[in-house]
Design an enzyme around this catalytic site. Structure first.
Site, PDB file in Angstrom:
ATOM      1  N   PRO A   1     -40.359 -37.379 -25.367  1.00  0.00           N
ATOM      2  CA  PRO A   1     -38.947 -36.852 -25.457  1.00  0.00           C
ATOM      3  C   PRO A   1     -38.258 -38.195 -25.449  1.00  0.00           C
ATOM      4  O   PRO A   1     -38.336 -39.097 -24.629  1.00  0.00           O
ATOM      5  CB  PRO A   1     -38.484 -36.172 -24.408  1.00  0.00           C
ATOM      6  CG  PRO A   1     -39.906 -35.372 -23.995  1.00  0.00           C
ATOM      7  CD  PRO A   1     -40.807 -36.464 -23.932  1.00  0.00           C
ATOM      8  N   LEU A   2     -37.371 -38.489 -26.499  1.00  0.00           N
ATOM      9  CA  LEU A   2     -36.229 -39.606 -26.611  1.00  0.00           C
ATOM     10  C   LEU A   2     -35.444 -39.602 -25.455  1.00  0.00           C
ATOM     11  O   LEU A   2     -35.171 -40.821 -25.189  1.00  0.00           O
ATOM     12  CB  LEU A   2     -35.673 -39.391 -28.094  1.00  0.00           C
ATOM     13  CG  LEU A   2     -36.630 -39.826 -29.279  1.00  0.00           C
ATOM     14  CD1 LEU A   2     -35.522 -39.665 -30.575  1.00  0.00           C
ATOM     15  CD2 LEU A   2     -37.377 -40.933 -29.333  1.00  0.00           C
ATOM     16  N   CYS A   3     -35.161 -38.652 -24.877  1.00  0.00           N
ATOM     17  CA  CYS A   3     -33.994 -38.463 -23.769  1.00  0.00           C
ATOM     18  C   CYS A   3     -34.928 -39.107 -22.595  1.00  0.00           C
ATOM     19  O   CYS A   3     -34.303 -39.909 -21.909  1.00  0.00           O
ATOM     20  CB  CYS A   3     -33.563 -37.150 -23.603  1.00  0.00           C
ATOM     21  SG  CYS A   3     -35.110 -35.940 -23.205  1.00  0.00           S
ATOM     22  N   THR A   4     -36.054 -38.835 -22.470  1.00  0.00           N
ATOM     23  CA  THR A   4     -37.021 -39.428 -21.459  1.00  0.00           C
ATOM     24  C   THR A   4     -37.112 -40.984 -21.513  1.00  0.00           C
ATOM     25  O   THR A   4     -36.833 -41.746 -20.711  1.00  0.00           O
ATOM     26  CB  THR A   4     -38.229 -38.883 -21.169  1.00  0.00           C
ATOM     27  OG1 THR A   4     -38.001 -37.578 -20.932  1.00  0.00           O
ATOM     28  CG2 THR A   4     -39.054 -39.507 -20.063  1.00  0.00           C
TER      29      THR A   4
ATOM     30  N   GLU B   1     -33.248 -42.616 -21.114  1.00  0.00           N
ATOM     31  CA  GLU B   1     -32.706 -42.341 -19.647  1.00  0.00           C
ATOM     32  C   GLU B   1     -33.354 -42.644 -18.343  1.00  0.00           C
ATOM     33  O   GLU B   1     -33.050 -43.384 -17.522  1.00  0.00           O
ATOM     34  CB  GLU B   1     -32.281 -41.036 -19.652  1.00  0.00           C
ATOM     35  CG  GLU B   1     -31.052 -40.483 -20.760  1.00  0.00           C
ATOM     36  CD  GLU B   1     -29.775 -41.267 -20.824  1.00  0.00           C
ATOM     37  OE1 GLU B   1     -29.455 -41.905 -19.826  1.00  0.00           O
ATOM     38  OE2 GLU B   1     -29.412 -41.642 -22.168  1.00  0.00           O
TER      39      GLU B   1
END
Length: 520
Positions: free
Chosen positions: A259-262, A265
């Site tokens: 996931p790009l959020c992982t 962030e």
């Protein structure tokens, strides 16, 4: 006499299959020396892929009596390939190093018992130091060269009489007629996309009669092999008869995606940091420039970005994990940057781990099935073999069932058209056809969008094709496949579906022998 004995010895086991009758042979099997000679002279086989499995396939097919082989691969040899792709060589000793032969003879030999206790890497370094040999006296022999060309050369050097033509290019670069020249296509690939493409090409040659039975002369058999670690598979694909690749696409698990959020962030592993630099930072810095994992400068940029504190969160420990991932104990004698590139590329390209013994087992199964298809010396595999060597050894054969509605290998719906029919009129005919009743249809031909109902941008781009004849849009091909997507109304319910259509144009050379009674 010696040459005759060597020839008999090499073909002894093969002759037992091809020269003698048996109880498990195919219906067309005709044993004899003529069959063996015909295989050598007339059968043409294409090997797709010259990696770990491809090298084994070329060797096994050449030793199985096939003399006309071709291989296609777009990759170049890398250092990390050398541990399992046995046709490629690592180092070539230069003349300055050979001149030290006398010094080697003058050295006091070490007891064998002591050498066995020394790591091979350390032993090599000690010998080079004693001989005062500089590292530049060693140079990489095959690294950087095209895999297909080197593999073909090595097999031809070892197997007399075999002719292997290499093709250093992408599989999409070849015309479709290129693939039609071969009797069998053998796949040694590590990519689902590449398998799907070759499967679509082979099934594209398939033609059906008016009873929806495949025409034997248009069937292009494929033998597919694949490995991952200690696991592997070998399968026989006979388009129109056995399941094709798309019929059983569900067998392949989805590839790992982060996931790009992982990535942005909370990067927790080295892989997160690498993928963040590759997927996000690259586009920010190099807008519009395509990332190439095989370009050393691109990989070096990723390496430098990963090691910046602004990317990897120190608190999460990602940098610590990254460094331990990059410099493992097994790499302590390697060039640090080469280790970095090897491991980073494994993440970026999602490289599948490979083991030489697994490649050898799967290749042997594929080569045997290829021989059985060509000669009929035994019944072919039905139709999917799996191998698991993780704990002990386990093999199993599963017979999967062909999907009759497959958009790739299925017969589709046969429609006969006049060459003057426009694309607009054709779309209207789809709504009236009793087997289709398809409204708001989008039409594609060999991956090209002829007309798309949505999104609005594509609809506007393809709208001008509506008033052109379908015959012209299909490059005046007498008969070919198109795929349509639309909405079908049935029992007051609307269902979105895709369908395969076989179009035949009336009065065009090349279709006179085709029965189109099943058309609209």
């Amino acid at each position: 006499m010696a040459d005759s004995t060597a020839h008999v010895s090499r073909s002894r086991d093969l002759d037992k299959l091809l020269l003698r009758p048996g109880h498990l042979v195919g219906p067309t099997f005709d044993p004899g020396t003529e069959l063996r000679d015909d295989i050598k002279e007339y059968v043409k086989i294409l090997v797709v892929g010259a990696g770990g499995l491809g090298c084994e396939l070329l060797k096994d097919l050449a030793l199985s009596g096939f003399r006309n082989l071709e291989v296609i691969d777009m990759d170049r040899i890398e250092v990390s390939n050398l541990n399992r792709q046995f046709l490629f060589r690592s180092y070539l000793i230069s003349s300055s190093l050979l001149s030290t032969r006398r010094k080697v003879k003058a050295m006091q030999p070490c007891p064998m018992s002591n050498l066995m206790l020394i790591d091979l890497s350390i032993a090599l370094v000690r010998v080079l130091v004693l001989l005062q040999v500089r590292l530049k006296d060693l140079r990489l022999q095959d690294v950087g060269k095209p895999k297909a060309e080197v593999a073909a050369k090595r097999v031809m050097e070892r197997v007399a009489g075999v002719n292997i033509v290499p093709h250093f290019c992408r599989i999409e670069d070849k015309e479709l007629d290129f693939y039609n020249d071969f009797n069998i296509i053998v796949l040694g690939l590590d990519s689902i996309e590449a398998r799907s493409y070759i499967n679509a090409v082979a099934c594209g040659f398939l033609e059906y009669d008016s009873d929806d039975n495949p025409r034997e002369e248009t069937v292009k058999p494929m033998v597919d092999g694949g490995t991952e670690g200690f696991k592997g598979h070998a399968r026989v694909i006979v388009p129109g008869i056995t399941p094709c690749f798309e019929c059983t696409i569900w067998l392949f698990p989805p590839q790992v995606k982060f996931p790009l959020c992982t990535l942005a962030e909370t990067p927790r592993t080295a892989a997160h940091c690498i993928e963040y630099a590759h997927l996000i930072k690259w586009d920010e810095v190099h807008s519009g420039k395509t990332f190439d994992p095989d370009e050393p400068e691109h990989m070096q940029w990723v390496y430098s970005e990963v090691n910046k504190s602004s990317i990897c969160c120190q608190e999460s420990g990602a940098i610590r994990h990254s460094r331990s991932y990059i410099f493992s104990n097994s790499d302590r004698f390697c060039c640090p940057f080469m280790v970095v590139i090897k491991n980073y590329k494994g993440v970026v390209k999602n490289i599948i781990p490979a083991i030489a013994s697994t490649n050898a087992i799967i290749s042997a199964a594929c080569a045997l099935e290829t021989l059985k298809i060509v000669s009929g010396c035994s019944k072919t595999l039905s139709n999917y073999l799996t191998y698991n060597g993780v704990e002990g050894l386990h093999t199993k054969v599963t017979e999967f069932v062909k999907d009759k509605d497959c958009l790739v290998c299925g017969p589709g719906v046969l429609i006969e058209l006049e060459t003057s029919v426009t694309l607009r009129k054709f779309i209207g005919l789809l709504e009236e056809h009793p087997k289709l009743l398809l409204s708001r249809a989008s039409v594609t031909h060999r991956g090209k969008n002829l007309y798309m109902q949505a999104p609005p941008v594509l609809e506007e781009m393809t709208r001008s094709n509506l008033d052109l004849t379908l015959f012209e849009l299909m490059d005046k091909t007498p008969k070919d496949i198109v795929h349509v997507t639309g909405t079908m109304s049935k029992s007051d319910k609307k269902t979105s579906l895709s369908m395969k259509l076989r179009l035949v144009f009336k009065g065009v050379d090349g279709v006179a022998d085709m029965d189109t009674a099943g058309g609209a």
